[in-house]
Design an enzyme around this catalytic site. Structure first.
Site, PDB file in Angstrom:
ATOM      1  N   GLN A 141      -7.171 -22.050  -1.553  1.00 18.83           N
ATOM      2  CA  GLN A 141      -7.999 -22.881  -0.676  1.00 18.83           C
ATOM      3  C   GLN A 141      -9.304 -23.238  -1.398  1.00 18.83           C
ATOM      4  OE1 GLN A 141      -9.611 -20.583   2.477  1.00 18.83           O
ATOM      5  NE2 GLN A 141     -10.315 -22.309   3.687  1.00 18.83           N
ATOM      6  N   GLU A 145      -6.929 -19.992  10.197  1.00 23.19           N
ATOM      7  CA  GLU A 145      -7.343 -18.800   9.460  1.00 23.19           C
ATOM      8  C   GLU A 145      -7.808 -17.723  10.439  1.00 23.19           C
ATOM      9  OE1 GLU A 145     -10.756 -19.460   6.928  1.00 23.19           O
ATOM     10  OE2 GLU A 145     -10.236 -17.779   5.650  1.00 23.19           O
ATOM     11  N   SER A 181     -15.073 -23.766  -0.591  1.00 19.91           N
ATOM     12  CA  SER A 181     -16.448 -23.362  -0.918  1.00 19.91           C
ATOM     13  C   SER A 181     -16.865 -23.850  -2.302  1.00 19.91           C
ATOM     14  CB  SER A 181     -16.577 -21.844  -0.887  1.00 19.91           C
ATOM     15  OG  SER A 181     -16.152 -21.352   0.348  1.00 19.91           O
TER      16      SER A 181
HETATM   17  C1  LIG Z   1     -13.302 -12.039  -0.290  1.00 18.10           C
HETATM   18  C2  LIG Z   1     -13.641 -13.510  -0.143  1.00 18.10           C
HETATM   19  C3  LIG Z   1     -12.654 -14.448  -0.325  1.00 18.10           C
HETATM   20  C4  LIG Z   1     -12.955 -15.819  -0.210  1.00 18.10           C
HETATM   21  N1  LIG Z   1     -11.952 -16.731  -0.429  1.00 18.10           N
HETATM   22  C5  LIG Z   1     -12.241 -18.055  -0.372  1.00 18.10           C
HETATM   23  C6  LIG Z   1     -11.234 -19.035  -0.671  1.00 18.10           C
HETATM   24  O1  LIG Z   1     -10.086 -18.692  -0.987  1.00 18.10           O
HETATM   25  N2  LIG Z   1     -11.564 -20.341  -0.628  1.00 18.10           N
HETATM   26  C7  LIG Z   1     -12.823 -20.762  -0.291  1.00 18.10           C
HETATM   27  O2  LIG Z   1     -13.045 -21.969  -0.248  1.00 18.10           O
HETATM   28  N3  LIG Z   1     -13.817 -19.861  -0.011  1.00 18.10           N
HETATM   29  C8  LIG Z   1     -13.559 -18.529  -0.057  1.00 18.10           C
HETATM   30  N4  LIG Z   1     -14.545 -17.605   0.209  1.00 18.10           N
HETATM   31  C9  LIG Z   1     -15.906 -18.094   0.437  1.00 18.10           C
HETATM   32  C10 LIG Z   1     -16.422 -17.944   1.835  1.00 18.10           C
HETATM   33  O3  LIG Z   1     -15.779 -18.836   2.706  1.00 18.10           O
HETATM   34  C11 LIG Z   1     -17.935 -18.184   1.769  1.00 18.10           C
HETATM   35  O4  LIG Z   1     -18.488 -17.135   1.011  1.00 18.10           O
HETATM   36  C12 LIG Z   1     -18.570 -18.239   3.124  1.00 18.10           C
HETATM   37  O5  LIG Z   1     -18.161 -19.371   3.815  1.00 18.10           O
HETATM   38  C13 LIG Z   1     -20.111 -18.216   3.027  1.00 18.10           C
HETATM   39  O6  LIG Z   1     -20.565 -19.205   2.167  1.00 18.10           O
HETATM   40  P1  LIG Z   1     -21.611 -18.834   0.994  1.00 18.10           P
HETATM   41  O7  LIG Z   1     -21.068 -17.652   0.242  1.00 18.10           O
HETATM   42  O8  LIG Z   1     -21.883 -20.086   0.235  1.00 18.10           O
HETATM   43  O9  LIG Z   1     -22.930 -18.340   1.730  1.00 18.10           O
HETATM   44  P2  LIG Z   1     -24.042 -19.262   2.418  1.00 18.10           P
HETATM   45  O10 LIG Z   1     -23.395 -20.278   3.271  1.00 18.10           O
HETATM   46  O11 LIG Z   1     -24.976 -19.722   1.355  1.00 18.10           O
HETATM   47  O12 LIG Z   1     -24.751 -18.199   3.343  1.00 18.10           O
HETATM   48  C14 LIG Z   1     -25.717 -17.252   2.839  1.00 18.10           C
HETATM   49  C15 LIG Z   1     -26.252 -16.465   4.040  1.00 18.10           C
HETATM   50  O13 LIG Z   1     -26.948 -17.365   4.948  1.00 18.10           O
HETATM   51  C16 LIG Z   1     -26.390 -17.283   6.244  1.00 18.10           C
HETATM   52  N5  LIG Z   1     -26.379 -18.609   6.883  1.00 18.10           N
HETATM   53  C17 LIG Z   1     -25.953 -19.775   6.325  1.00 18.10           C
HETATM   54  N6  LIG Z   1     -26.065 -20.798   7.191  1.00 18.10           N
HETATM   55  C18 LIG Z   1     -26.553 -20.257   8.342  1.00 18.10           C
HETATM   56  C19 LIG Z   1     -26.874 -20.810   9.631  1.00 18.10           C
HETATM   57  N7  LIG Z   1     -26.695 -22.111   9.907  1.00 18.10           N
HETATM   58  N8  LIG Z   1     -27.342 -19.970  10.585  1.00 18.10           N
HETATM   59  C20 LIG Z   1     -27.502 -18.638  10.323  1.00 18.10           C
HETATM   60  N9  LIG Z   1     -27.230 -18.065   9.114  1.00 18.10           N
HETATM   61  C21 LIG Z   1     -26.765 -18.870   8.138  1.00 18.10           C
HETATM   62  C22 LIG Z   1     -24.967 -16.764   6.040  1.00 18.10           C
HETATM   63  O14 LIG Z   1     -24.474 -16.129   7.190  1.00 18.10           O
HETATM   64  C23 LIG Z   1     -25.156 -15.802   4.875  1.00 18.10           C
HETATM   65  O15 LIG Z   1     -25.605 -14.555   5.326  1.00 18.10           O
HETATM   66  C24 LIG Z   1     -14.274 -16.235   0.106  1.00 18.10           C
HETATM   67  C25 LIG Z   1     -15.274 -15.276   0.293  1.00 18.10           C
HETATM   68  C26 LIG Z   1     -14.979 -13.925   0.164  1.00 18.10           C
HETATM   69  C27 LIG Z   1     -16.080 -12.919   0.361  1.00 18.10           C
END
Ligand SMILES: Cc1cc2nc3c(=O)[nH]c(=O)nc-3n(C[C@H](O)[C@H](O)[C@H](O)COP(=O)(O)OP(=O)(O)OC[C@H]3O[C@@H](n4cnc5c(N)ncnc54)[C@H](O)[C@@H]3O)c2cc1C
Length: 379
Positions: free
Chosen positions: A123, A242, A126
Protein backbone atom coordinates in the site's frame (compact mmCIF):
# COMPACT_ATOMS: atom_id res chain seq x y z
CA UNK A 1 -27.51 -6.95 19.11
CA UNK A 2 -28.00 -10.65 19.73
CA UNK A 3 -24.65 -12.27 20.51
CA UNK A 4 -25.95 -15.86 20.39
CA UNK A 5 -24.75 -17.82 17.37
CA UNK A 6 -27.34 -19.34 15.05
CA UNK A 7 -27.09 -23.12 14.28
CA UNK A 8 -25.48 -22.26 10.90
CA UNK A 9 -22.93 -20.01 12.56
CA UNK A 10 -22.14 -22.68 15.13
CA UNK A 11 -21.67 -25.21 12.33
CA UNK A 12 -19.33 -22.78 10.53
CA UNK A 13 -17.30 -22.32 13.74
CA UNK A 14 -17.08 -26.05 14.46
CA UNK A 15 -16.00 -26.86 10.91
CA UNK A 16 -13.33 -24.17 11.02
CA UNK A 17 -12.14 -25.31 14.46
CA UNK A 18 -11.88 -28.89 13.18
CA UNK A 19 -10.02 -27.78 10.07
CA UNK A 20 -7.62 -25.68 12.11
CA UNK A 21 -6.84 -28.49 14.53
CA UNK A 22 -5.76 -30.65 11.56
CA UNK A 23 -4.08 -27.96 9.47
CA UNK A 24 -2.42 -25.55 11.91
CA UNK A 25 1.09 -25.10 10.51
CA UNK A 26 2.82 -24.54 13.87
CA UNK A 27 5.03 -21.64 14.90
CA UNK A 28 6.30 -19.15 12.34
CA UNK A 29 10.08 -19.62 12.00
CA UNK A 30 12.30 -16.68 12.98
CA UNK A 31 13.92 -14.47 10.35
CA UNK A 32 12.12 -12.15 7.91
CA UNK A 33 12.58 -14.36 4.83
CA UNK A 34 11.84 -17.73 6.41
CA UNK A 35 8.82 -16.26 8.22
CA UNK A 36 7.43 -14.79 5.02
CA UNK A 37 7.89 -18.00 2.99
CA UNK A 38 6.12 -19.91 5.77
CA UNK A 39 3.17 -17.50 5.66
CA UNK A 40 2.93 -17.83 1.86
CA UNK A 41 2.56 -21.60 2.27
CA UNK A 42 0.01 -21.09 5.04
CA UNK A 43 -2.06 -18.78 2.83
CA UNK A 44 -1.98 -21.32 0.00
CA UNK A 45 -3.35 -23.94 2.40
CA UNK A 46 -6.08 -21.56 3.55
CA UNK A 47 -6.93 -20.75 -0.05
CA UNK A 48 -7.20 -24.42 -1.01
CA UNK A 49 -9.75 -24.81 1.80
CA UNK A 50 -11.65 -21.68 0.68
CA UNK A 51 -10.71 -19.60 3.72
CA UNK A 52 -8.32 -17.05 2.14
CA UNK A 53 -10.91 -14.62 0.76
CA UNK A 54 -13.52 -15.41 3.33
CA UNK A 55 -15.36 -12.09 3.02
CA UNK A 56 -15.08 -11.85 -0.77
CA UNK A 57 -18.13 -12.74 -2.87
CA UNK A 58 -18.09 -16.30 -4.22
CA UNK A 59 -18.04 -15.09 -7.83
CA UNK A 60 -14.57 -13.64 -7.14
CA UNK A 61 -13.17 -16.76 -5.51
CA UNK A 62 -14.20 -15.94 -1.97
CA UNK A 63 -16.52 -17.68 0.47
CA UNK A 64 -19.13 -14.90 0.63
CA UNK A 65 -19.07 -15.16 4.41
CA UNK A 66 -21.42 -13.03 6.46
CA UNK A 67 -19.96 -10.46 8.82
CA UNK A 68 -20.70 -12.70 11.78
CA UNK A 69 -18.83 -15.57 10.09
CA UNK A 70 -15.90 -13.22 9.45
CA UNK A 71 -15.89 -12.28 13.12
CA UNK A 72 -16.00 -15.95 14.11
CA UNK A 73 -13.11 -16.63 11.73
CA UNK A 74 -11.04 -13.83 13.30
CA UNK A 75 -11.79 -15.11 16.79
CA UNK A 76 -10.97 -18.73 15.94
CA UNK A 77 -7.70 -17.82 14.20
CA UNK A 78 -6.68 -15.76 17.22
CA UNK A 79 -7.73 -18.54 19.62
CA UNK A 80 -5.66 -21.10 17.70
CA UNK A 81 -2.74 -18.62 17.49
CA UNK A 82 -2.69 -19.23 13.73
CA UNK A 83 -0.10 -17.25 11.74
CA UNK A 84 -1.07 -14.23 9.64
CA UNK A 85 -1.43 -14.73 5.92
CA UNK A 86 1.41 -13.47 3.70
CA UNK A 87 -0.68 -11.25 1.45
CA UNK A 88 -2.49 -9.48 4.22
CA UNK A 89 -2.76 -6.09 2.47
CA UNK A 90 -4.03 -7.67 -0.74
CA UNK A 91 -6.65 -9.74 1.08
CA UNK A 92 -7.89 -7.06 3.45
CA UNK A 93 -7.64 -3.98 1.21
CA UNK A 94 -6.47 -4.62 -2.37
CA UNK A 95 -9.04 -7.25 -3.27
CA UNK A 96 -12.02 -5.47 -1.66
CA UNK A 97 -11.04 -2.22 -3.44
CA UNK A 98 -10.81 -3.93 -6.84
CA UNK A 99 -14.16 -5.60 -6.15
CA UNK A 100 -15.75 -2.25 -5.17
CA UNK A 101 -14.18 0.08 -7.76
CA UNK A 102 -12.38 -2.06 -10.37
CA UNK A 103 -13.41 -2.84 -13.94
CA UNK A 104 -14.45 -6.37 -14.93
CA UNK A 105 -11.07 -6.82 -16.59
CA UNK A 106 -9.26 -5.76 -13.39
CA UNK A 107 -11.35 -8.20 -11.35
CA UNK A 108 -10.43 -11.02 -13.75
CA UNK A 109 -6.74 -10.11 -13.74
CA UNK A 110 -5.96 -9.31 -10.10
CA UNK A 111 -8.18 -11.17 -7.68
CA UNK A 112 -7.14 -14.82 -7.98
CA UNK A 113 -3.36 -14.19 -7.56
CA UNK A 114 -4.12 -12.19 -4.40
CA UNK A 115 -5.99 -15.16 -2.91
CA UNK A 116 -3.31 -17.68 -3.86
CA UNK A 117 -0.45 -15.42 -2.66
CA UNK A 118 1.11 -15.70 -6.14
CA UNK A 119 1.22 -11.88 -6.24
CA UNK A 120 1.85 -9.94 -3.05
CA UNK A 121 0.43 -6.43 -2.64
CA UNK A 122 1.59 -3.35 -0.78
CA UNK A 123 0.00 0.00 0.00
CA UNK A 124 1.79 3.14 -1.24
CA UNK A 125 -0.10 5.91 0.53
CA UNK A 126 2.17 7.55 3.16
CA UNK A 127 4.95 9.93 2.13
CA UNK A 128 7.71 11.60 4.18
CA UNK A 129 5.54 14.69 4.62
CA UNK A 130 2.08 13.20 4.18
CA UNK A 131 0.89 10.57 6.62
CA UNK A 132 -2.18 11.56 8.59
CA UNK A 133 -2.90 14.33 6.09
CA UNK A 134 -2.87 11.90 3.18
CA UNK A 135 -4.56 14.30 0.74
CA UNK A 136 -1.48 16.55 0.85
CA UNK A 137 0.66 13.89 -0.88
CA UNK A 138 3.08 15.06 -3.57
CA UNK A 139 3.99 12.01 -5.68
CA UNK A 140 3.17 13.13 -9.23
CA UNK A 141 1.59 11.18 -12.05
CA UNK A 142 2.10 12.80 -15.47
CA UNK A 143 0.12 11.66 -18.51
CA UNK A 144 2.06 9.95 -21.26
CA UNK A 145 1.21 7.74 -24.23
CA UNK A 146 -1.02 4.90 -23.02
CA UNK A 147 -0.53 5.62 -19.35
CA UNK A 148 1.17 7.64 -16.63
CA UNK A 149 4.72 8.32 -15.46
CA UNK A 150 4.94 8.43 -11.69
CA UNK A 151 7.70 10.18 -9.73
CA UNK A 152 8.02 10.66 -5.99
CA UNK A 153 8.69 8.94 -2.67
CA UNK A 154 6.54 6.78 -0.45
CA UNK A 155 7.48 5.61 3.04
CA UNK A 156 6.56 2.92 5.61
CA UNK A 157 5.50 0.73 2.69
CA UNK A 158 4.90 -2.65 4.35
CA UNK A 159 6.01 -5.66 2.25
CA UNK A 160 7.11 -3.46 -0.70
CA UNK A 161 10.30 -5.52 -0.98
CA UNK A 162 8.34 -8.69 -1.81
CA UNK A 163 5.39 -7.13 -3.62
CA UNK A 164 4.36 -7.42 -7.24
CA UNK A 165 1.65 -4.72 -7.03
CA UNK A 166 1.36 -1.48 -5.13
CA UNK A 167 -1.93 0.31 -4.43
CA UNK A 168 -0.56 3.75 -5.15
CA UNK A 169 -2.22 7.12 -4.69
CA UNK A 170 -0.58 9.93 -6.69
CA UNK A 171 -1.37 13.50 -7.72
CA UNK A 172 -2.54 13.40 -11.32
CA UNK A 173 -3.81 17.00 -11.46
CA UNK A 174 -1.52 19.60 -9.93
CA UNK A 175 -4.10 22.40 -10.22
CA UNK A 176 -7.16 20.74 -8.72
CA UNK A 177 -8.04 21.18 -5.00
CA UNK A 178 -5.98 18.71 -2.95
CA UNK A 179 -8.63 15.98 -2.47
CA UNK A 180 -9.72 16.16 -6.12
CA UNK A 181 -6.38 15.89 -7.95
CA UNK A 182 -5.61 12.33 -6.85
CA UNK A 183 -5.76 9.06 -8.78
CA UNK A 184 -5.53 5.47 -7.52
CA UNK A 185 -3.13 3.31 -9.52
CA UNK A 186 -2.01 -0.29 -9.48
CA UNK A 187 1.73 0.00 -9.91
CA UNK A 188 3.82 -2.92 -11.16
CA UNK A 189 6.76 -3.06 -8.72
CA UNK A 190 8.89 -4.97 -11.20
CA UNK A 191 10.36 -2.03 -13.16
CA UNK A 192 14.10 -2.05 -12.42
CA UNK A 193 15.53 1.33 -11.41
CA UNK A 194 12.21 3.13 -11.90
CA UNK A 195 10.86 1.48 -8.72
CA UNK A 196 13.31 1.00 -5.87
CA UNK A 197 12.75 -0.12 -2.30
CA UNK A 198 15.03 0.42 0.68
CA UNK A 199 14.28 -1.47 3.93
CA UNK A 200 13.52 0.41 7.15
CA UNK A 201 14.37 -1.41 10.38
CA UNK A 202 11.93 -1.14 13.25
CA UNK A 203 12.68 -1.03 16.97
CA UNK A 204 12.10 -4.83 17.00
CA UNK A 205 15.01 -5.31 14.56
CA UNK A 206 12.65 -6.50 11.81
CA UNK A 207 12.30 -4.74 8.48
CA UNK A 208 8.59 -5.06 7.76
CA UNK A 209 8.46 -1.86 5.76
CA UNK A 210 10.41 0.25 3.29
CA UNK A 211 11.09 3.53 1.63
CA UNK A 212 9.83 3.40 -1.95
CA UNK A 213 11.44 5.56 -4.62
CA UNK A 214 9.67 6.14 -7.94
CA UNK A 215 11.35 7.76 -10.92
CA UNK A 216 9.20 7.85 -14.07
CA UNK A 217 7.59 4.54 -13.13
CA UNK A 218 5.08 3.57 -15.81
CA UNK A 219 1.45 2.74 -15.07
CA UNK A 220 -0.73 1.84 -18.08
CA UNK A 221 -4.18 3.47 -18.35
CA UNK A 222 -5.89 0.17 -17.64
CA UNK A 223 -4.31 0.14 -14.15
CA UNK A 224 -6.23 3.19 -12.94
CA UNK A 225 -8.83 2.10 -10.37
CA UNK A 226 -12.11 4.00 -10.05
CA UNK A 227 -11.35 6.67 -12.67
CA UNK A 228 -8.83 9.50 -13.03
CA UNK A 229 -9.25 12.14 -10.29
CA UNK A 230 -11.29 9.81 -8.10
CA UNK A 231 -8.36 8.56 -6.00
CA UNK A 232 -9.55 10.05 -2.73
CA UNK A 233 -12.82 8.10 -2.71
CA UNK A 234 -11.02 4.87 -3.61
CA UNK A 235 -8.36 5.49 -0.93
CA UNK A 236 -11.07 5.99 1.71
CA UNK A 237 -12.63 2.63 0.76
CA UNK A 238 -9.19 1.07 1.32
CA UNK A 239 -8.81 2.62 4.77
CA UNK A 240 -12.34 1.73 5.87
CA UNK A 241 -11.67 -1.92 4.98
CA UNK A 242 -8.36 -1.77 6.84
CA UNK A 243 -10.10 -0.79 10.07
CA UNK A 244 -13.33 -2.75 9.65
CA UNK A 245 -11.52 -6.09 9.44
CA UNK A 246 -9.75 -5.65 12.71
CA UNK A 247 -12.28 -5.56 15.56
CA UNK A 248 -13.34 -9.09 16.50
CA UNK A 249 -9.98 -10.75 15.83
CA UNK A 250 -8.17 -8.00 17.72
CA UNK A 251 -10.49 -8.42 20.71
CA UNK A 252 -9.89 -12.19 20.72
CA UNK A 253 -6.12 -11.83 20.46
CA UNK A 254 -5.84 -9.38 23.39
CA UNK A 255 -8.13 -11.62 25.45
CA UNK A 256 -5.67 -14.47 24.91
CA UNK A 257 -2.71 -12.23 25.66
CA UNK A 258 -4.42 -11.18 28.89
CA UNK A 259 -4.70 -14.85 29.91
CA UNK A 260 -0.97 -15.23 29.26
CA UNK A 261 -0.29 -12.12 31.33
CA UNK A 262 -2.28 -13.57 34.24
CA UNK A 263 -0.24 -16.80 33.98
CA UNK A 264 2.94 -14.73 34.01
CA UNK A 265 1.81 -12.84 37.13
CA UNK A 266 1.13 -16.17 38.87
CA UNK A 267 4.47 -17.68 37.78
CA UNK A 268 6.36 -14.65 39.05
CA UNK A 269 4.52 -14.64 42.38
CA UNK A 270 2.94 -11.19 41.91
CA UNK A 271 -0.67 -12.29 41.35
CA UNK A 272 -1.56 -11.15 44.87
CA UNK A 273 0.14 -7.77 44.53
CA UNK A 274 -2.71 -5.22 44.80
CA UNK A 275 -1.26 -2.89 42.14
CA UNK A 276 -0.75 -5.71 39.63
CA UNK A 277 -4.26 -7.03 40.32
CA UNK A 278 -5.74 -3.57 39.83
CA UNK A 279 -3.95 -3.13 36.51
CA UNK A 280 -5.03 -6.57 35.29
CA UNK A 281 -8.64 -5.85 36.28
CA UNK A 282 -8.55 -2.51 34.41
CA UNK A 283 -7.18 -4.30 31.33
CA UNK A 284 -9.88 -6.95 31.53
CA UNK A 285 -12.56 -4.24 31.52
CA UNK A 286 -10.93 -2.63 28.47
CA UNK A 287 -10.72 -5.98 26.67
CA UNK A 288 -14.42 -6.65 27.29
CA UNK A 289 -15.39 -3.12 26.14
CA UNK A 290 -13.32 -3.69 23.01
CA UNK A 291 -15.08 -6.98 22.27
CA UNK A 292 -18.52 -5.40 22.63
CA UNK A 293 -17.55 -2.39 20.52
CA UNK A 294 -16.21 -4.67 17.80
CA UNK A 295 -19.59 -6.43 17.67
CA UNK A 296 -21.39 -3.08 17.76
CA UNK A 297 -19.30 -1.99 14.75
CA UNK A 298 -20.35 -5.16 12.92
CA UNK A 299 -24.02 -4.47 13.65
CA UNK A 300 -23.56 -1.02 12.16
CA UNK A 301 -21.99 -2.42 8.98
CA UNK A 302 -24.83 -4.96 8.69
CA UNK A 303 -27.31 -2.07 8.75
CA UNK A 304 -25.53 0.23 6.29
CA UNK A 305 -23.70 -2.29 4.07
CA UNK A 306 -20.37 -0.46 4.24
CA UNK A 307 -17.72 -0.09 6.93
CA UNK A 308 -18.18 3.29 8.59
CA UNK A 309 -16.30 5.53 11.02
CA UNK A 310 -17.29 3.22 13.92
CA UNK A 311 -14.40 0.96 12.82
CA UNK A 312 -12.07 3.55 14.33
CA UNK A 313 -13.21 2.79 17.88
CA UNK A 314 -12.00 -0.85 18.17
CA UNK A 315 -8.71 0.11 16.47
CA UNK A 316 -8.14 2.85 19.05
CA UNK A 317 -9.04 0.60 21.99
CA UNK A 318 -7.01 -2.33 20.72
CA UNK A 319 -3.81 -0.30 20.42
CA UNK A 320 -4.23 1.11 23.95
CA UNK A 321 -4.98 -2.30 25.49
CA UNK A 322 -2.15 -4.06 23.67
CA UNK A 323 0.34 -1.41 24.72
CA UNK A 324 -0.88 -1.45 28.35
CA UNK A 325 -0.82 -5.21 28.50
CA UNK A 326 2.66 -5.67 27.07
CA UNK A 327 4.02 -2.87 29.27
CA UNK A 328 2.70 -4.60 32.38
CA UNK A 329 4.19 -7.94 31.24
CA UNK A 330 7.60 -6.36 30.74
CA UNK A 331 7.50 -4.68 34.15
CA UNK A 332 6.45 -7.94 35.85
CA UNK A 333 9.48 -9.61 34.29
CA UNK A 334 11.76 -7.09 35.97
CA UNK A 335 15.34 -7.09 34.69
CA UNK A 336 14.55 -9.95 32.33
CA UNK A 337 11.96 -7.74 30.67
CA UNK A 338 14.64 -5.73 28.94
CA UNK A 339 16.31 -8.84 27.47
CA UNK A 340 16.11 -8.55 23.72
CA UNK A 341 15.10 -12.12 22.98
CA UNK A 342 12.18 -12.35 25.40
CA UNK A 343 8.80 -12.95 23.71
CA UNK A 344 7.11 -10.30 25.87
CA UNK A 345 9.86 -7.78 25.12
CA UNK A 346 9.33 -8.34 21.40
CA UNK A 347 5.58 -7.87 21.81
CA UNK A 348 6.09 -4.73 23.92
CA UNK A 349 8.37 -3.20 21.27
CA UNK A 350 6.10 -4.18 18.34
CA UNK A 351 3.08 -2.72 20.16
CA UNK A 352 4.62 0.76 19.98
CA UNK A 353 3.60 0.85 16.30
CA UNK A 354 -0.04 -0.03 17.11
CA UNK A 355 -1.00 3.56 17.86
CA UNK A 356 0.51 4.75 14.54
CA UNK A 357 -0.19 2.05 11.92
CA UNK A 358 -3.62 2.09 10.27
CA UNK A 359 -4.30 5.64 11.54
CA UNK A 360 -2.77 7.29 14.60
CA UNK A 361 -4.59 7.43 17.92
CA UNK A 362 -5.01 11.21 17.65
CA UNK A 363 -6.54 10.97 14.17
CA UNK A 364 -8.90 8.19 15.28
CA UNK A 365 -10.01 10.35 18.20
CA UNK A 366 -10.78 13.17 15.76
CA UNK A 367 -12.81 10.79 13.57
CA UNK A 368 -14.74 9.46 16.56
CA UNK A 369 -15.41 12.98 17.87
CA UNK A 370 -16.57 14.40 14.56
CA UNK A 371 -18.11 11.51 12.67
CA UNK A 372 -19.38 9.17 15.37
CA UNK A 373 -20.31 11.62 18.13
CA UNK A 374 -21.15 14.53 15.80
CA UNK A 375 -19.03 17.07 17.70
CA UNK A 376 -18.03 20.28 15.88
CA UNK A 377 -15.25 19.91 13.32
CA UNK A 378 -11.74 20.95 14.33
CA UNK A 379 -11.05 22.59 10.98
C1 LIG B 1 4.09 -0.68 11.34
C2 LIG B 1 3.61 0.34 10.33
C3 LIG B 1 3.26 -0.07 9.07
C4 LIG B 1 2.83 0.87 8.11
N1 LIG B 1 2.53 0.43 6.85
C5 LIG B 1 2.16 1.34 5.91
C6 LIG B 1 1.91 0.92 4.56
O1 LIG B 1 2.01 -0.27 4.23
N2 LIG B 1 1.57 1.85 3.64
C7 LIG B 1 1.45 3.18 3.96
O2 LIG B 1 1.11 3.97 3.08
N3 LIG B 1 1.70 3.62 5.24
C8 LIG B 1 2.06 2.74 6.20
N4 LIG B 1 2.32 3.16 7.49
C9 LIG B 1 2.31 4.60 7.76
C10 LIG B 1 1.19 5.09 8.62
O3 LIG B 1 -0.04 5.03 7.94
C11 LIG B 1 1.55 6.51 9.05
O4 LIG B 1 2.69 6.42 9.87
C12 LIG B 1 0.44 7.20 9.79
O5 LIG B 1 -0.63 7.45 8.94
C13 LIG B 1 0.92 8.52 10.43
O6 LIG B 1 1.54 9.33 9.49
P1 LIG B 1 2.99 9.96 9.81
O7 LIG B 1 3.89 8.85 10.27
O8 LIG B 1 3.40 10.75 8.62
O9 LIG B 1 2.78 10.92 11.06
P2 LIG B 1 2.15 12.39 11.04
O10 LIG B 1 0.91 12.40 10.24
O11 LIG B 1 3.23 13.35 10.67
O12 LIG B 1 1.78 12.56 12.56
C14 LIG B 1 2.75 12.89 13.57
C15 LIG B 1 2.00 13.07 14.89
O13 LIG B 1 1.08 14.18 14.79
C16 LIG B 1 -0.24 13.76 15.10
N5 LIG B 1 -1.21 14.45 14.24
C17 LIG B 1 -1.14 14.61 12.89
N6 LIG B 1 -2.21 15.28 12.42
C18 LIG B 1 -3.00 15.53 13.51
C19 LIG B 1 -4.27 16.18 13.67
N7 LIG B 1 -4.95 16.68 12.63
N8 LIG B 1 -4.79 16.25 14.92
C20 LIG B 1 -4.13 15.71 15.98
N9 LIG B 1 -2.91 15.10 15.89
C21 LIG B 1 -2.36 15.01 14.66
C22 LIG B 1 -0.25 12.25 14.84
O14 LIG B 1 -1.25 11.61 15.58
C23 LIG B 1 1.15 11.86 15.28
O15 LIG B 1 1.21 11.67 16.66
C24 LIG B 1 2.75 2.25 8.46
C25 LIG B 1 3.10 2.66 9.75
C26 LIG B 1 3.54 1.73 10.68
C27 LIG B 1 3.92 2.21 12.06
Amino acid sequence: MDLTLSPNEEAFRDELRGWLSENHPGEVPTGDEAGFAFRVEWQKRLHAAGYAGLSWPEEYGGKGATLIEQAIYGEEMARAKAPDTANVLGLVMGGPVVIAHGSDEQKRRYLEPILSAEEIWCQGFSEPESGSDLASLKTRAVKTDGGWLVTGQKVWTTLAHVSKWCMLVARSDQDAPKHKGLTYFLLDMDQGDAVQTRPLHQITGEAEFNELFLQDAFVPDENVVGGVGNGWAVAITTLMHERAGLGAAAAASVRIALGQLIDLAKERGVADDPIVRQKIAALLIEVEALRLNAWRGLTQIMKTGIPGPEGSLPKLQWSAVNQGLTELAVSIQGEEGVAKDSEWTYRFLRARANSIEGGTTEILKNIIAERVLGLPKLR
